[in-house]
Design an enzyme around this catalytic site. Structure first.
Site, PDB file in Angstrom:
ATOM      1  CG  ASP A  87      46.285  38.916  82.290  1.00  0.00           C
ATOM      2  OD1 ASP A  87      47.030  38.565  81.399  1.00  0.00           O
ATOM      3  OD2 ASP A  87      46.239  39.628  83.208  1.00  0.00           O
ATOM      4  CG  ASP A  88      48.216  36.058  77.029  1.00  0.00           C
ATOM      5  OD1 ASP A  88      47.460  35.642  76.273  1.00  0.00           O
ATOM      6  OD2 ASP A  88      49.416  36.185  76.920  1.00  0.00           O
ATOM      7  CE  LYS A 165      47.407  43.148  82.061  1.00  0.00           C
ATOM      8  NZ  LYS A 165      47.489  42.066  83.122  1.00  0.00           N
ATOM      9  CG  ASP A 167      50.737  43.109  78.208  1.00  0.00           C
ATOM     10  OD1 ASP A 167      51.440  44.019  78.093  1.00  0.00           O
ATOM     11  OD2 ASP A 167      50.547  42.191  78.530  1.00  0.00           O
ATOM     12  CB  SER A 199      50.854  47.810  79.262  1.00  0.00           C
ATOM     13  OG  SER A 199      50.158  47.022  80.268  1.00  0.00           O
ATOM     14  NE  ARG A 222      51.384  46.861  85.624  1.00  0.00           N
ATOM     15  CZ  ARG A 222      51.933  45.604  85.137  1.00  0.00           C
ATOM     16  NH1 ARG A 222      50.939  44.971  84.502  1.00  0.00           N
ATOM     17  NH2 ARG A 222      52.908  45.215  85.004  1.00  0.00           N
ATOM     18  CG  ASP A 226      54.147  41.443  84.363  1.00  0.00           C
ATOM     19  OD1 ASP A 226      53.486  42.670  84.307  1.00  0.00           O
ATOM     20  OD2 ASP A 226      54.071  40.555  84.112  1.00  0.00           O
TER      21      ASP A 226
END
Length: 446
Positions: A87-88, A165, A167, A199, A222, A226
């Site tokens: 992730d980030d 992923k 965002d 997202s 998404r 979250d």
């Protein structure tokens, strides 16, 4: 000789042409035919970058390799959890000055992303990574994809990435509708099979998301906040899906999934009942099963839930039919999903989750008994239903003769509840903020 790149492009072109004959989305990269399963650090480890004080928990190659090892050694990979997704907070705060490529943080990822990808692949796992559509990433504030979409897609492909992923922070809402499709096309142009997680709809606040368009460009998306490590957060996401379910379910299926966010089982605040609830609804929808926890410290009873093969099989069912909430009576909800097998008359088996949302005024902390006639929840096959357990072969014969149904308790493999006719009333007892979950397997003939 054509390479893999050309084969991928040919598939996309042919399917777009075929779209005039029957409905198929143009994003057909052959991936995510069932919801992806794996592990991601974000909810559990957030953006911890202090490896001096917290070496075990900081976002680093050490953490990712530790989790990769545990996915394999603890049986998660064998159960289907194959994606290890960064992730980030993995990158440097700026790009390479000469090439403008993204750079992994040199202190926390000293071996580089190629090495990490190789390590993951050698274990038989797949490598996922986080990025953001705008100028900066959401939490760390690292460089986003803006003005570097094609470059970043090829960088990820060169690192051996299998899942992105994407965002949507620090970008204008109007730019989402061009940026997300552009990055999807850039991934396809690399020739590498890469699952594309978006997202996109979550950031569409001014204009209602067009899920038909989104499903043409993304493998999953998404749409809700979250998830947090609490039953209230899980229930909030469930409620949002139920309010949007007609729209969301219409565009879900093999290669394109509604993503309810990560499984928070195995952390600090979720009770056992709330953990069962999240797993059941994520399976009925179905949503990707992406864990976020420390696999080294997951409690045995939670690990048993995460490795429940009967539930995983329903989540991964090849029919790819989305599930819905079909009944609300007080604080009790009934959720159903059609699954395999299908009999010769076209009747499908059905997974059913009975949910107690809590808040029952007379006794908020009490279990509740719920009764329902089976025909009301879609169990209408005249052939009846059976549980697929070998030791029940004699019971199955009775069912074929007498047109009875038997129900499999998915959280208790040995719990056989008995025989029922489709017009009978089924009774179940549900804990507050909990669930009971059953599979009704349709019989093939009279």
């Amino acid at each position: 000789m054509w390479g893999a790149k050309h084969h991928v492009l040919l598939v996309v072109i042919l399917i777009c042409i075929c779209d005039k004959m029957y409905f198929i989305y143009c994003l057909e990269n052959g991936l995510a035919r069932v919801p992806p399963m794996g592990w991601m650090p974000f909810e559990r480890f957030r953006c911890m970058t202090d490896c001096t004080r917290f070496p075990k928990d900081c976002i680093s190659e050490r953490l990712m390799k530790r989790m990769a090892d545990l996915l394999v050694s603890e049986g998660y990979a064998a159960a289907g959890y194959e994606y290890l997704i960064m992730d980030d907070c993995w990158m440097e705060t700026s790009r390479d000055e000469a090439t403008h490529e993204l750079i992994a943080n040199t202190n926390r990822f000293p071996s580089g992303m190629n090495d990490l990808g190789n390590y993951i692949h050698e274990l038989g796992l797949k490598f996922g990574i986080y990025h953001s559509m705008g100028r900066k990433t959401c939490m760390f504030g690292g460089p986003g994809a803006a003005r570097h979409i094609k470059l970043d897609a090829h960088t990820f492909a060169n690192w051996g990435v299998d899942y992105v992923k994407m965002d949507g922070c620090f970008t204008k809402e109007d730019d989402l509708d061009t940026g997300y499709p552009e990055f999807g096309r850039a991934l396809i142009s690399t020739g590498r099979p890469i699952v594309y997680s978006c997202s996109w709809p979550f950031y569409k606040e001014k204009v209602r998301p067009d899920f038909k368009i989104i499903a043409q460009h993304c493998n999953l998306w998404r749409f809700a906040d979250d998830v947090q490590d609490s039953a209230s957060s899980v229930i909030k996401i469930i409620m949002k899906y139920s309010k949007m379910q007609t729209l969301l379910a219409a565009h879900a299926g093999p290669g394109r999934w509604n993503d309810l966010d990560m499984l928070v089982l195995g952390n600090y605040r979720m009770s056992y009942d709330a953990s069962r609830l999240q797993l059941a609804i994520w399976t009925v929808v179905p949503s990707p099963l992406i864990m976020t926890n420390d696999l080294e410290s997951v409690r045995p009873e939670i690990k048993e839930l995460l490795l429940n093969q009967e539930i995983i099989a329903i989540n991964q069912d090849s029919l790819g039919r989305p599930g819905k909430r079909i009944m609300v009576i007080g604080n009790i909800e009934v959720w159903v999903r059609p699954v395999n097998p299908v009999n010769a008359f076209g009747k499908k088996s059905i997974a059913v989750a009975f949910v107690n949302m809590g808040g029952f005024a007379p006794c908020p902390s009490c279990p509740q008994t719920f009764n329902v006639r089976l025909l009301r929840i879609g169990l209408n096959s005249r052939t009846g239903y059976s549980v697929m357990v070998p030791t029940l072969s004699n019971i199955t014969k009775w069912m074929k003769i007498y047109n009875y149904s038997i129900f499999q308790d998915l959280f208790n493999k040995s719990h056989v509840l008995g025989l029922f006719k489709p017009k009978d009333v089924f009774s179940t007892r549900i804990n507050p903020e909990g669930v009971t979950f059953y599979k009704f397997t349709v019989l093939p003939s009279y």
